[in-house]
Design an enzyme around this catalytic site. Structure first.
Site, PDB file in Angstrom:
ATOM      1  N   LYS A 185     -13.157  -9.348  -6.994  1.00  0.00           N
ATOM      2  CA  LYS A 185     -13.319  -9.644  -5.570  1.00  0.00           C
ATOM      3  C   LYS A 185     -14.634 -10.390  -5.343  1.00  0.00           C
ATOM      4  O   LYS A 185     -15.718  -9.820  -5.481  1.00  0.00           O
ATOM      5  CB  LYS A 185     -13.261  -8.363  -4.743  1.00  0.00           C
ATOM      6  CG  LYS A 185     -11.874  -7.739  -4.752  1.00  0.00           C
ATOM      7  CD  LYS A 185     -11.761  -6.549  -3.833  1.00  0.00           C
ATOM      8  CE  LYS A 185     -10.311  -6.061  -3.762  1.00  0.00           C
ATOM      9  NZ  LYS A 185     -10.163  -4.846  -2.926  1.00  0.00           N
ATOM     10  N   ASP A 238      -9.453  -2.015  -9.817  1.00  0.00           N
ATOM     11  CA  ASP A 238     -10.118  -2.543  -8.627  1.00  0.00           C
ATOM     12  C   ASP A 238     -11.312  -1.658  -8.278  1.00  0.00           C
ATOM     13  O   ASP A 238     -12.454  -1.991  -8.557  1.00  0.00           O
ATOM     14  CB  ASP A 238      -9.133  -2.627  -7.462  1.00  0.00           C
ATOM     15  CG  ASP A 238      -9.782  -3.097  -6.164  1.00  0.00           C
ATOM     16  OD1 ASP A 238     -10.932  -3.544  -6.194  1.00  0.00           O
ATOM     17  OD2 ASP A 238      -9.136  -2.998  -5.102  1.00  0.00           O
ATOM     18  N   LYS A 249       0.847  -1.189   0.000  1.00  0.00           N
ATOM     19  CA  LYS A 249       0.000   0.000   0.000  1.00  0.00           C
ATOM     20  C   LYS A 249       0.887   1.243   0.000  1.00  0.00           C
ATOM     21  O   LYS A 249       1.779   1.389   0.841  1.00  0.00           O
ATOM     22  CB  LYS A 249      -0.902   0.009   1.237  1.00  0.00           C
ATOM     23  CG  LYS A 249      -1.935  -1.109   1.266  1.00  0.00           C
ATOM     24  CD  LYS A 249      -3.064  -0.843   0.300  1.00  0.00           C
ATOM     25  CE  LYS A 249      -4.206  -1.826   0.479  1.00  0.00           C
ATOM     26  NZ  LYS A 249      -5.333  -1.546  -0.430  1.00  0.00           N
ATOM     27  N   ASP A 276      -0.311  -0.739  -4.512  1.00  0.00           N
ATOM     28  CA  ASP A 276      -1.708  -0.319  -4.558  1.00  0.00           C
ATOM     29  C   ASP A 276      -1.757   1.130  -4.095  1.00  0.00           C
ATOM     30  O   ASP A 276      -1.518   1.428  -2.928  1.00  0.00           O
ATOM     31  CB  ASP A 276      -2.570  -1.193  -3.656  1.00  0.00           C
ATOM     32  CG  ASP A 276      -4.048  -0.834  -3.753  1.00  0.00           C
ATOM     33  OD1 ASP A 276      -4.390   0.092  -4.510  1.00  0.00           O
ATOM     34  OD2 ASP A 276      -4.861  -1.486  -3.070  1.00  0.00           O
TER      35      ASP A 276
END
Length: 365
Positions: free
Chosen positions: A266, A242, A163, A191
Site C-alpha cells: 500500500k 496486508d 469483505k 478479505d
C-alpha cells in the site's frame, strides 16, 4: 545546487461516500477524511500526496497527520530536495505514523520531479501501462452488496474484493450469488481482516475455494504467527499479506516464517521508497504482488496506479475506490474500461483547487 524545501503543509479535507464501507468485526467508514500533504520548494515547485489516516488500523487521525508533519517540518525546511539520504533519515526518524510518513515520501518524490521539470509519470510509470483494478465490496445487507457489485461491474471493474468475516453463511451465500450472476467474467477474492480462528479457518477457506474465490487476505490475527504459517502450509487457498506487512521489516518476518503467497503493498502507508523496496524483495522471494488502497481518493489512486504499473505486480490492484466517492478533488473522474485502468492516461489529472477549497476542513482558505 537543487531547490530547497521552504514549507511542508497538511490540508485536511472530507469527501462524502456513496454509503458506508464496513469491514472486519466492527470497523466502518462513512466519509473519506484525509490530508493533502504538500511540500513547497524555493523555486516554486510543489509536490503533493494524499494521507488517508485510519484510526482503527494505524491509530492515525487527520489531526495526528497534520501534527506529525509539523513535528518533522523543522528538520525538512532548508534541505535540498535532491538530498534523498537526509530526507529519508528525517522521515524515518519517527516510527508508526504510516500514512503521514508515506504521503510525505510521495510528496517529496513529486516535488523532486517537478523541480527538474519532470512528472512522477516520467519517473515512475512502469511497463504495465494498463492494469487490472479491483473494487473493495464492504460488508452490508445482501441486497446492498449485490447492487453495489452490479454498479461497479457496469462501471468497468471485473475484480471484486469481498469483505467477509462477520457471518460465515452470509458470506458464502453472497459469494455464490456473485458467482451465479457473473460466472468467470468477474474474479472474486475475500478479505477476512483477521476475523477467523485457527479452529474454523481451514473449513472456511475450503468452502471459499469451493465457492470460486481465488485467494483470501489475512484470515487469522497477525499475532498468531505459528498458526498462520501452518494454515498457509495446508494450501487451501493462496493467502494475501496486508495487516501483517506494514513495513519492510514486517515483510522479512513473514518471509522467514512462510506465511503468505501474495503481498499487498500500500503506497498510502509505505510511500514510493518503501513500496519499491518491498516489491523488489517480494519478487526475489517468488511472491505474487498486488497494490492496495487505504480507501484512497483520486490522488492516492493515481500514486497507487503508478506502483501497479511496475514489473512484478502480478495481481489485480485496489484502484477503484473512487467509485465509492460522491465527490473527488481531481479535475476529472478516473474511469475504467472493461476490466482495465489506463495508468498512462491519468497523467492529465490534477488536484482542482476549487474543489479543494470546497472540501477542505480547516479555515485557512
Amino acid at each position: 545546487m537543487s531547490a530547497r524545501i521552504v514549507r511542508v503543509e497538511g490540508i485536511p479535507y472530507r469527501l462524502p461516500l456513496r454509503g458506508t464501507l464496513q469491514w472486519g468485526k466492527g470497523s466502518s467508514l462513512s466519509a473519506a477524511e484525509h490530508v493533502l500533504v504538500r511540500v513547497h520548494l524555493d523555486d516554486g515547485s510543489v509536490g503533493q500526496a494524499e494521507a488517508p489516516p485510519r484510526p482503527t488500523i494505524y491509530g492515525e487521525t487527520t489531526a495526528s497527520v497534520v501534527a506529525m508533519l509539523a513535528y518533522l517540518s523543522p528538520a525538512l525546511v532548508g534541505v535540498e530536495i535532491g538530498d534523498t539520504a537526509r530526507l529519508d533519515a528525517v522521515r524515518n526518524s519517527v516510527v508508526n505514523n504510516h500514512t503521514a510518513r508515506g504521503a510525505l515520501d510521495m510528496a517529496l518524490h513529486d516535488a523532486r520531479a517537478r523541480a527538474e521539470n519532470e512528472s512522477l509519470f516520467d519517473r515512475l510509470l512502469g511497463p504495465q501501462t494498463r492494469v487490472r483494478p479491483s473494487f473493495i465490496l464492504g460488508i452490508a445487507p445482501m441486497a446492498e452488496m449485490l447492487s453495489e457489485a452490479a454498479a461497479v461491474v457496469a462501471a468497468g471493474v471485473r475484480v471484486l474484493k469481498v469483505k467477509v468475516g462477520r457471518q460465515h453463511e452470509h458470506d458464502l451465500k453472497l459469494i455464490r450469488e456473485l458467482r451465479a450472476e457473473y460466472g468467470d467474467a468477474v474474479q472474486l477474492y475475500a478479505d477476512s481482516n483477521e476475523t477467523l480462528t485457527p479452529d474454523d479457518a481451514p473449513a472456511v477457506l475450503a468452502a471459499m475455494q469451493e465457492a470460486g474465490l481465488t485467494y483470501v487476505e489475512e484470515p487469522l490475527p497477525v499475532r498468531l504467527l505459528r498458526q498462520r504459517a501452518e494454515l498457509r502450509q495446508r494450501g487451501l487457498l493462496p493467502i494475501i499479506g496486508d495487516d501483517s506487512c506494514f513495513t519492510p521489516a514486517d515483510l522479512e518476518r513473514e518471509l522467514e516464517f512462510g506465511t503468505i503467497d501474495i503481498l499487498n503493498i500500500k503506497t498510502a502507508r509505505n510511500g514510493f521508497t518503501d513500496s519499491l523496496s518491498m516489491l523488489q524483495r517480494a519478487r526475489a522471494a517468488g511472491l505474487g504482488v498486488m497494490i492496495g488502497s487505504q480507501a484512497s481518493s483520486g490522488l492516492g489512486t493515481i500514486h497507487a496506479a503508478l506502483m501497479a504499473s511496475q514489473a512484478g505486480v502480478t495481481e489485480p490492484s485496489e484502484l477503484s475506490f473512487v467509485l465509492k466517492l460522491q465527490e473527488d478533488l481531481l479535475t476529472a473522474p478516473i474511469t475504467f474500461d472493461d476490466g482495465w485502468l489506463d495508468v498512462a492516461a491519468l497523467h492529465a489529472l490534477e488536484v482542482d483547487e476549487v474543489r479543494l477549497k470546497l472540501y477542505r476542513l480547516d479555515h485557512n482558505n
